[in-house]
Write a protein that holds these residues in place. Structure first.
Motif, PDB file in Angstrom:
ATOM      1  N   UNK A 174       0.007  -1.166   0.361  1.00 53.58           N
ATOM      2  CA  UNK A 174       0.120  -0.167   0.143  1.00 53.58           C
ATOM      3  C   UNK A 174       0.794   1.661   0.255  1.00 53.58           C
ATOM      4  N   UNK A 175       0.455   2.200  -1.029  1.00 53.54           N
ATOM      5  CA  UNK A 175       1.027   3.298  -0.627  1.00 53.54           C
ATOM      6  C   UNK A 175       0.833   4.081   0.790  1.00 53.54           C
ATOM      7  N   UNK A 176       2.026   4.925   1.108  1.00 48.36           N
ATOM      8  CA  UNK A 176       2.321   5.345   2.818  1.00 48.36           C
ATOM      9  C   UNK A 176       3.165   6.326   2.966  1.00 48.36           C
ATOM     10  N   UNK A 177       2.775   6.638   3.715  1.00 45.56           N
ATOM     11  CA  UNK A 177       3.930   7.684   3.790  1.00 45.56           C
ATOM     12  C   UNK A 177       4.153   7.897   5.827  1.00 45.56           C
ATOM     13  N   UNK A 178       4.789   8.223   6.310  1.00 44.66           N
ATOM     14  CA  UNK A 178       5.137   7.657   8.203  1.00 44.66           C
ATOM     15  C   UNK A 178       6.228   8.971   8.431  1.00 44.66           C
ATOM     16  N   UNK A 179       6.012   8.935   9.449  1.00 46.19           N
ATOM     17  CA  UNK A 179       7.147  10.110  10.454  1.00 46.19           C
ATOM     18  C   UNK A 179       7.350   8.862  11.524  1.00 46.19           C
TER      19      UNK A 179
END
Lengths: 666, 215
Positions: A174-179
């Motif tokens: 899945x496309x995702x962005x994380x910090x």
């Protein structure tokens, strides 16, 4: 190799479900099969979802995707430390090691580490640069851990076992962005895109930056001089990018996967050393695989590449000392494998492999010493599993022959008998086999001078301080012979228990030998030494589903060993924890919670003359929740109670790491 | 005396480490591994070749059969082409309270198919059948096909069953157990009526059933 050995290999013409039998869940195993494979699955009397584990010919554990995502572990070695029979340590934030059954703490690690069957061990010395692997936790489907000799299927370096990291196909990502941000400056930023281009083709890419801890303020020569009592400063900045392509139409599959990482790291030691290392590393791996039906079976082809470059600079007591470099550590591997089930009660694998290894080091001697070596390998292997008496008896035979251009060939067999003792609820496993480890390029060709002495690899000629010539010689592979007895119980759908007893004997041990020793002189080297190492132990594992949302596990490992040299002097083996107790509970409901503990006792390292590592225990916690459909938050604490410990003396002291992770799916 | 930086790691050698090492090289005898083990294995391989043909009859394991059916349904979706649809999901309906719903739901949570999510819906009764791409018809509800079969096919629904003879009665795909293996029958006429195209590879692996034969 004798004719009879070659005949035995050729005679092994049956294929086993050995590879697929490593799936922890039968449904997952079916989902990984093609339509042709499914048509060959016998609909036989079987126990429930852990049928494949019950019949596995090896001692095996599976770390599921849920375990990977729910636990607080930041790295794969931290996950592996909770597996029964596995030992691991963190020396620095980029220097971690794992191995099975008492073999973790030797000069050269003895586990073969794979990513989708592609070896990622560093060619030059056999270890793994774990944190610099360009691999993200979110992209891992499961990790299969095989303890025990595995060279009969996987060849050299699978001496103590195999860890195979299986990643998700691009279709599943899945496309995702994380910090993620944590104590002492720990940070991770990543973004990934996954997109199915059409019904048959999908791609995924991910980029990531990780800082293991904030840079120490003593990483400059001036700071070293100014800091009177600085302790351990250990940091790394790692940039990584990965990709995956998948094509699947009917029974034909192709996937290509790879990654690159670039790492800058620093480490300062105390204990009177007052030295600092700054390192730069670059890691690349590529893996291309294709699978398609041929006749009644299936052909698998794999082409993989691994590459590591590393440069170290050292300062000591404020002054620049030297630079040394791992110039090249490259491997290219081609595998070809055929799988089929010719009879209702029989499964066969046979295959071949060709590899080329290249290694080069520039060592900081005066004058400088450089080695530049290469070697080629070809091998053939086969595995056969036959079932008798309504599948109450399973016999698995496997064997592999490996031949390098620079060394003699090596044949390793393994035989396993699985006996169903009670209606698929109890399975007794008896195993005998051997495995080996090829001497690394470092063990053969390394040479370093230090004040008053030197250390040499086995193939190097050198003269001692008193004028004695020590000629180089070609080393033999280190050979391990193992006997295992395992009892697996599956009394109901929610409970799984595994008892394992093992004995490993290592002959032709590659180790350090002292050629000359005087108060200010020391000449040492690597060779096959007159040691026989005998390791034995017990592993107990319990898994239980407390409810449909809650799972628990508990495992205990006890191991001990003796090392006997050619003059029959016997000493205690100092190379692994004597005892380890681990346990944990996971809940996956509206929120997800994971709590684990681990106790490790009786660890001493043979090559380090310090006090043993104190017995330690640790508690690791994680809580996470989805907010809506796209936002995921997680709070993790490794070593939650902040009980400071050394897992390896004088290096990094492990403290609590509290971190928050926010991930957005799109 | 302290050598450093071998193999990318620092090592420290002092007296205690040396106690374990002899001074001067020494070797064990050649040939790793007990020779009797290797001879035994060779004999065992030869023996296996003779014994391998012996096979007992196996009893059908119902739970494994259910999981296999679910895996087959998941796999078959990859071979079937429906008319163009803007839907993001592929819906698998189950007519009746059939245990195959459990593994299908597990699959829908962890796998996607053809880049789309799989959705599983259970319709307890024929009167409550909703929109779906596939309908698995459990044995107790086969009779409902007499009245609903035409309507479902016109909606391009792939009908799947696991009752003997169902492919001959108009169901496109029907699971059967043949020689201890799960197979599937395919009715080309049923596929044509439903306006569905199936990959040649799947047809090659199937048992093709002519609906006329059953009449």
């Amino acid at each position: 190799m004798g004719r009879w050995k070659f005949a035995a290999v050729i005679a092994l013409v049956f294929m086993s479900l050995g590879l697929t039998q490593t799936h922890g869940d039968e449904l997952d195993a079916f989902l990984d099969m093609s339509l042709t494979d499914l048509l060959n699955v016998p609909v036989v009397t079987a126990s429930k979802r852990l049928q494949t584990l019950m019949e596995a010919p090896s001692a095996i554990s599976i770390i599921s995707r849920d375990d990977i995502l729910q636990s607080s572990a930041n790295t794969i070695p931290e996950l592996l430390q909770y597996v029964v029979g596995m030992d691991g340590y963190t020396k620095t934030h980029t220097d971690q090691d794992v191995a099975a059954r008492g073999l973790a703490y030797d000069e050269t690690p003895k586990m073969l580490i794979l990513v989708n069957s592609q070896p990622i061990n560093v060619v030059v010395y056999g270890g793994v640069q774990w944190p610099t692997l360009p691999l993200a936790k979110q992209d891992i489907d499961r990790i299969e851990v095989v303890r025990g000799p595995s060279s009969a299927m996987y060849g050299a370096d699978a001496q103590a076992g195999v860890v195979n990291i299986i990643t998700l196909p691009a279709f599943e990502r899945k496309s995702s962005a994380s910090i993620s941000y944590g104590e002492r400056g720990t940070q991770t930023y990543q973004i990934g895109f996954a997109h199915p281009l059409n019904e048959d083709f999908a791609v995924a890419i991910r980029g990531r930056f990780t800082r293991t801890e904030k840079k120490g303020d003593a990483e400059t020569p001036a700071a070293i001089q100014a800091a009177p009592n600085y302790g351990i400063k250990d940091w790394a900045d790692i940039y990584a990018m990965t990709y995956r392509l998948d094509y699947k139409r009917g029974d034909t599959e192709f996937n290509s996967e790879g990654g690159i990482s670039s790492d800058e790291e620093g480490y300062n030691a105390s204990a009177g050393d007052r030295s600092i290392d700054l390192s730069s590393k670059r890691t690349i791996y590529l893996n291309n695989r294709a699978k398609f039906p041929v006749g009644r079976g299936e052909v698998g082809i794999r082409l993989g590449v691994r590459d590591l470059w590393q440069e170290n600079k050292r300062w000591s007591n404020g002054g620049y000392v030297f630079k040394y470099e791992l110039r090249k550590s490259q491997g290219i591997d081609v595998d070809l494998q055929y799988t089929l089930s010719p009879l209702a009660n029989q499964n066969i694998i046979f295959g071949g492999n060709a590899s080329r290894f290249v290694g080069s080091r520039d060592i900081a001697n005066t004058p400088p010493y450089i080695y530049d070596e290469s070697d080629n390998l070809w091998s053939i292997y086969a595995q056969d599993q036959v079932a008798f008496a309504d599948r109450r008896i399973l016999l698995t035979l496997s064997g592999r022959y490996d031949k390098w251009s620079s060394l003699d060939g090596e044949f390793t067999p393994r035989a396993t008998l699985n006996l169903d003792l009670h209606k698929k609820k109890a399975n007794l496993r008896l195993m005998a086999g051997s495995s080996f480890r090829r001497p690394s390029f470092d063990e053969s060709h390394y040479f370093v001078r230090f004040p008053g002495g030197w250390l040499k690899g086995s193939q190097i000629d050198a003269t001692t301080e008193v004028g004695t010539l020590v000629p180089g010689e070609k080393p033999d592979p280190e050979k391990l012979t193992a006997y295992e007895v395992g009892l697996r119980l599956h009394p109901d759908a929610r409970t799984y228990v595994d008892f394992e007893v093992f004995q490993n004997t290592i002959k032709r041990n590659l180790g350090l030998i002292v050629y000359h020793n005087a108060p200010d002189e020391l000449n040492i080297g690597i060779t096959n030494i007159g040691d026989r190492i005998k390791l034995s132990g017990v592993e107990i594992e319990l898994k239980h589903d407390l409810s449909k949302d809650t799972r628990a596990f508990l495992n205990y490992t006890y191991q001990r060993g003796k090392i006997k040299d050619a003059s029959s002097i016997e000493e205690k083996w100092l190379g692994a924890p004597q005892a380890k107790l681990s346990g944990g509970i996971s809940y996956a409901g509206t929120i997800t919670a994971d709590a684990r503990f681990r106790y490790v006792g009786g660890v001493t390292y043979p090559e380090v003359d310090f006090e043993p590592v104190d017995d330690y225990w640790t508690v690791d916690l994680a809580v996470s929740k989805f907010s809506g459909e796209y936002l995921h938050a997680k709070l993790s604490a490794t070593n939650a109670l902040d009980k400071a410990r050394y897992e390896y003396p004088i290096y990094t002291q492990i403290r609590r790491k509290l971190s928050v992770d926010l991930r957005y799916l799109f | 005396m302290k050598p450093v930086d071998t193999f990318g790691q620092s090592i420290v050698l002092r007296g205690s480490a040396q106690k374990r090492r002899r001074i001067g090289p020494a070797r064990l005898c050649e040939g790793g591994g007990p020779p009797n083990l290797r001879r035994f294995l060779l004999l065992a391989v030869v023996g296996l070749a003779c014994l391998a043909v012996v096979s007992d009859a196996f009893a059908v394991d119902k739970e494994r059969l259910i999981r296999l059916k679910a895996a087959f349904i998941f796999n078959i979706i990859g071979y079937v082409r429906w008319p163009e649809s803007a839907q993001d999901n592929i819906t698998v309906g189950i007519l009746g309270e059939d245990p195959v719903a459990v593994p299908l739901r597990a699959i829908s949570k962890k796998r996607m198919v053809k880049g789309k999510r799989m959705e599983v819906k259970v319709f307890p009764e024929a009167s409550g059948i909703g929109p779906c791409n596939i309908l698995f018809v459990s044995a107790p509800h086969v009779a409902a096909l007499d009245s609903l079969g035409v309507q479902l096919e016109s909606s391009h629904v792939l009908l799947i069953g696991d009752t003997d003879g169902l492919a001959g009665k108009g169901v496109a795909v029907n699971f059967v157990v043949v020689k201890e293996r799960l197979r599937f029958e395919v009715s080309l006429q049923a596929l044509k009526r439903a306006g569905l195209v199936v990959g040649a590879k799947m047809l090659n692996l199937s048992i093709l059933v002519d609906e006329k034969d059953s009449q």
